[in-house]
Enzyme design. Structure first.
Site, mmCIF file in Angstrom:
data_model
loop_
_atom_site.group_PDB
_atom_site.id
_atom_site.type_symbol
_atom_site.label_atom_id
_atom_site.label_comp_id
_atom_site.label_asym_id
_atom_site.label_seq_id
_atom_site.Cartn_x
_atom_site.Cartn_y
_atom_site.Cartn_z
ATOM 1 C CG PHE A 86 9.681 13.455 10.074
ATOM 2 C CD1 PHE A 86 8.860 14.484 10.526
ATOM 3 C CD2 PHE A 86 9.102 12.225 9.785
ATOM 4 C CE1 PHE A 86 7.488 14.289 10.680
ATOM 5 C CE2 PHE A 86 7.746 12.023 9.928
ATOM 6 C CZ PHE A 86 6.933 13.058 10.374
ATOM 7 C CG HIS A 97 1.612 1.926 4.506
ATOM 8 N ND1 HIS A 97 0.440 2.050 3.769
ATOM 9 C CD2 HIS A 97 1.914 3.178 4.914
ATOM 10 C CE1 HIS A 97 0.067 3.316 3.745
ATOM 11 N NE2 HIS A 97 0.937 4.026 4.431
ATOM 12 C CD GLU A 124 1.429 8.488 4.724
ATOM 13 O OE1 GLU A 124 1.106 7.738 5.660
ATOM 14 O OE2 GLU A 124 2.239 9.429 4.843
ATOM 15 C CG ASP A 184 1.856 15.560 15.182
ATOM 16 O OD1 ASP A 184 2.034 14.700 16.072
ATOM 17 O OD2 ASP A 184 2.317 15.467 14.032
ATOM 18 C CB SER A 216 -0.938 -0.003 1.207
ATOM 19 O OG SER A 216 -0.218 -0.238 2.399
HETATM 20 P P1 FAD Z 1 -2.540 7.860 19.299
HETATM 21 O O1 FAD Z 1 -2.704 6.421 19.241
HETATM 22 O O2 FAD Z 1 -3.747 8.686 19.411
HETATM 23 O O3 FAD Z 1 -1.585 8.168 20.529
HETATM 24 C C1 FAD Z 1 -1.180 9.486 20.854
HETATM 25 C C2 FAD Z 1 -0.739 9.488 22.322
HETATM 26 O O4 FAD Z 1 -1.870 9.362 23.182
HETATM 27 C C3 FAD Z 1 0.174 8.304 22.662
HETATM 28 O O5 FAD Z 1 1.116 8.760 23.602
HETATM 29 C C4 FAD Z 1 -0.777 7.274 23.252
HETATM 30 O O6 FAD Z 1 -0.123 6.383 24.121
HETATM 31 C C5 FAD Z 1 -1.794 8.168 23.957
HETATM 32 N N1 FAD Z 1 -3.153 7.592 23.961
HETATM 33 C C6 FAD Z 1 -3.865 7.183 22.886
HETATM 34 N N2 FAD Z 1 -5.073 6.750 23.265
HETATM 35 C C7 FAD Z 1 -5.109 6.871 24.603
HETATM 36 C C8 FAD Z 1 -6.094 6.596 25.585
HETATM 37 N N3 FAD Z 1 -7.298 6.103 25.237
HETATM 38 N N4 FAD Z 1 -5.811 6.854 26.902
HETATM 39 C C9 FAD Z 1 -4.614 7.375 27.238
HETATM 40 N N5 FAD Z 1 -3.633 7.673 26.359
HETATM 41 C C10 FAD Z 1 -3.878 7.408 25.053
HETATM 42 N N6 FAD Z 1 -0.702 13.224 11.493
HETATM 43 C C11 FAD Z 1 -1.481 14.090 10.799
HETATM 44 O O7 FAD Z 1 -1.685 15.229 11.248
HETATM 45 N N7 FAD Z 1 -2.049 13.714 9.598
HETATM 46 C C12 FAD Z 1 -1.880 12.487 9.067
HETATM 47 O O8 FAD Z 1 -2.408 12.199 7.992
HETATM 48 C C13 FAD Z 1 -1.069 11.533 9.781
HETATM 49 N N8 FAD Z 1 -0.884 10.278 9.309
HETATM 50 C C14 FAD Z 1 -0.167 9.376 10.063
HETATM 51 C C15 FAD Z 1 -0.054 8.062 9.609
HETATM 52 C C16 FAD Z 1 0.667 7.128 10.343
HETATM 53 C C17 FAD Z 1 0.742 5.711 9.840
HETATM 54 C C18 FAD Z 1 1.322 7.513 11.549
HETATM 55 C C19 FAD Z 1 2.148 6.527 12.320
HETATM 56 C C20 FAD Z 1 1.209 8.822 12.008
HETATM 57 C C21 FAD Z 1 0.453 9.766 11.285
HETATM 58 N N9 FAD Z 1 0.288 11.066 11.736
HETATM 59 C C22 FAD Z 1 -0.480 11.960 11.020
HETATM 60 C C23 FAD Z 1 0.956 11.526 12.968
HETATM 61 C C24 FAD Z 1 0.040 11.422 14.213
HETATM 62 O O9 FAD Z 1 -1.096 12.247 14.065
HETATM 63 C C25 FAD Z 1 0.843 11.863 15.423
HETATM 64 O O10 FAD Z 1 1.881 10.955 15.680
HETATM 65 C C26 FAD Z 1 0.039 12.145 16.680
HETATM 66 O O11 FAD Z 1 0.919 12.765 17.626
HETATM 67 C C27 FAD Z 1 -0.550 10.932 17.374
HETATM 68 O O12 FAD Z 1 -1.705 10.484 16.786
HETATM 69 P P2 FAD Z 1 -1.945 8.901 16.625
HETATM 70 O O13 FAD Z 1 -3.365 8.676 16.281
HETATM 71 O O14 FAD Z 1 -0.908 8.366 15.768
HETATM 72 O O15 FAD Z 1 -1.617 8.363 18.100
#
Ligand code: FAD
Length: 303
Positions: free
Chosen positions: A221, A271, A19, A111, A17
């Site tokens: 990064f 991916h 991105e 972020d 896949s």
């Molecule tokens: P999450 O899983 O939400 O985790 C973030 C933090 O919160 C972690 O420390 C986790 O341990 C904690 N956490 C999560 N859920 C809970 C809970 N229920 N209770 C307590 N703590 C919790 N960013 C963009 O802006 N746009 C994009 O298109 C984008 N694409 C991405 C694609 C991939 C494959 C990856 C790996 C990252 C991408 N990101 C993107 C970056 C991402 O948004 C950031 O890394 C962001 O800081 C975290 O979001 P997340 O959903 O990845 O992490």
């Protein structure tokens, strides 16, 4: 010898896949679509388009994904974050995707609005955690939902175990696949996979592969996202700062080495973070046996 590594005996190739990110300028738009068209014939399982917090980048993601649905045979997944938007606003975006024929969303928290390293503040009326967003998406429609996974833990997580708890919550809310943050040491990925499986999480965890198009940028990064950059990788690019041609060859060799090792060790789905550049990714796919499907008439003549 792994069954998925292409060999003279004709074994299967991996699923891939890709991105992409939405273009900001007309020039970037041309580059994106050239890359999409070059990689499309390789038959990826899906392609995904990233999402930014600002209103204009949201629209660009939507427009790019919509065009993919309308003009290509690809199955696009739209990235979506919780940043700076109420649940109602995010739900509106989700419904828009459903109406446009999109059936796959990559759900992320996003972020902090102040940039990486600053405190994340959820929107007061927004989805607070990614797991809440995953549940919200599933309420709107029968979407396939992919989430992120962090083999070296998310920078804000207290520990890798706590981060795996967060992954568990996303799976419990309905996520059916995860894509990892990029990594360069495959052992890091396999150790993470062991931990995740030991916790009973059984969704596919696709390794996110970043071809190193520009070592300095990638290393910067990586520092921000908590991905480690091994010394051996830095050494391979050392001294090539002014030598783009050799850098490209080294980048291809490094990526090929990583991908072939993953496949040798049983990985069946990969991916690629393409950064809207197709050549290196195309070459790696070719190396692992993925070739454009021949039109039926041409295939018959060849036979
Ligand atoms: P999450 O899983 O939400 O985790 C973030 C933090 O919160 C972690 O420390 C986790 O341990 C904690 N956490 C999560 N859920 C809970 C809970 N229920 N209770 C307590 N703590 C919790 N960013 C963009 O802006 N746009 C994009 O298109 C984008 N694409 C991405 C694609 C991939 C494959 C990856 C790996 C990252 C991408 N990101 C993107 C970056 C991402 O948004 C950031 O890394 C962001 O800081 C975290 O979001 P997340 O959903 O990845 O992490």
């Amino acid at each position: 010898m792994n069954a998925f590594r292409p060999s003279r005996h004709g074994s299967r190739s991996p699923n891939v896949s890709f991105e992409f990110f939405p273009p900001k300028t007309a020039e970037m738009e041309t580059a994106l679509w050239e890359s999409v068209r070059r990689l499309e014939p390789l038959g990826p399982a899906f392609v995904s388009v990233t999402y930014g917090a600002g209103g204009s980048t949201r629209e660009r993601t939507h427009a790019t994904v919509k065009r993919m649905v309308e003009e290509t045979a690809l199955k696009p997944a739209a990235h979506l974050t919780c940043v700076s938007a109420s649940c109602d606003e995010v739900d509106e975006v989700i419904r828009g995707y459903w109406s446009a024929g999109v059936r796959h969303i990559v759900a992320l928290r996003g972020d902090p609005a102040g940039g990486l390293g600053t405190l994340y503040e959820p929107h007061p009326q927004g989805y607070h955690q990614t797991s809440d967003l995953v549940a919200g998406i599933r309420r709107v429609g029968d979407f396939e939902v992919t989430v992120s996974a962090y083999p070296e833990k998310h920078p804000e997580a207290a520990s890798l175990d706590a981060d795996i708890d967060a992954l568990q919550k996303k799976v419990d809310a309905g996520a059916t696949r995860a894509i990892t943050q990029f990594f360069f040491d495959n052992d890091v990925y396999f150790r993470y996979l062991d931990k995740v499986r030991a916790r009973g999480i059984d969704i596919p965890i696709l390794p996110g592969i970043v071809p190193v198009q520009n070592f300095k940028q990638t290393a910067n990064f990586a520092r921000k996202t908590g991905a480690s950059v091994p010394d051996w990788l830095a050494e391979r690019f050392d001294g090539l700062e002014e030598d783009a041609a050799t850098r490209r060859l080294v980048a291809a060799a490094v990526c090929a080495e990583q991908v072939l090792d993953l496949i040798d060790r049983g990985v069946t789905d990969l991916h690629f973070y393409t950064m809207n550049k197709a050549d290196l990714v195309y070459a790696i796919c070719h190396l692992v046996g993925l070739k454009p499907e021949k039109p039926a008439a041409q295939a018959a003549v060849a036979a």
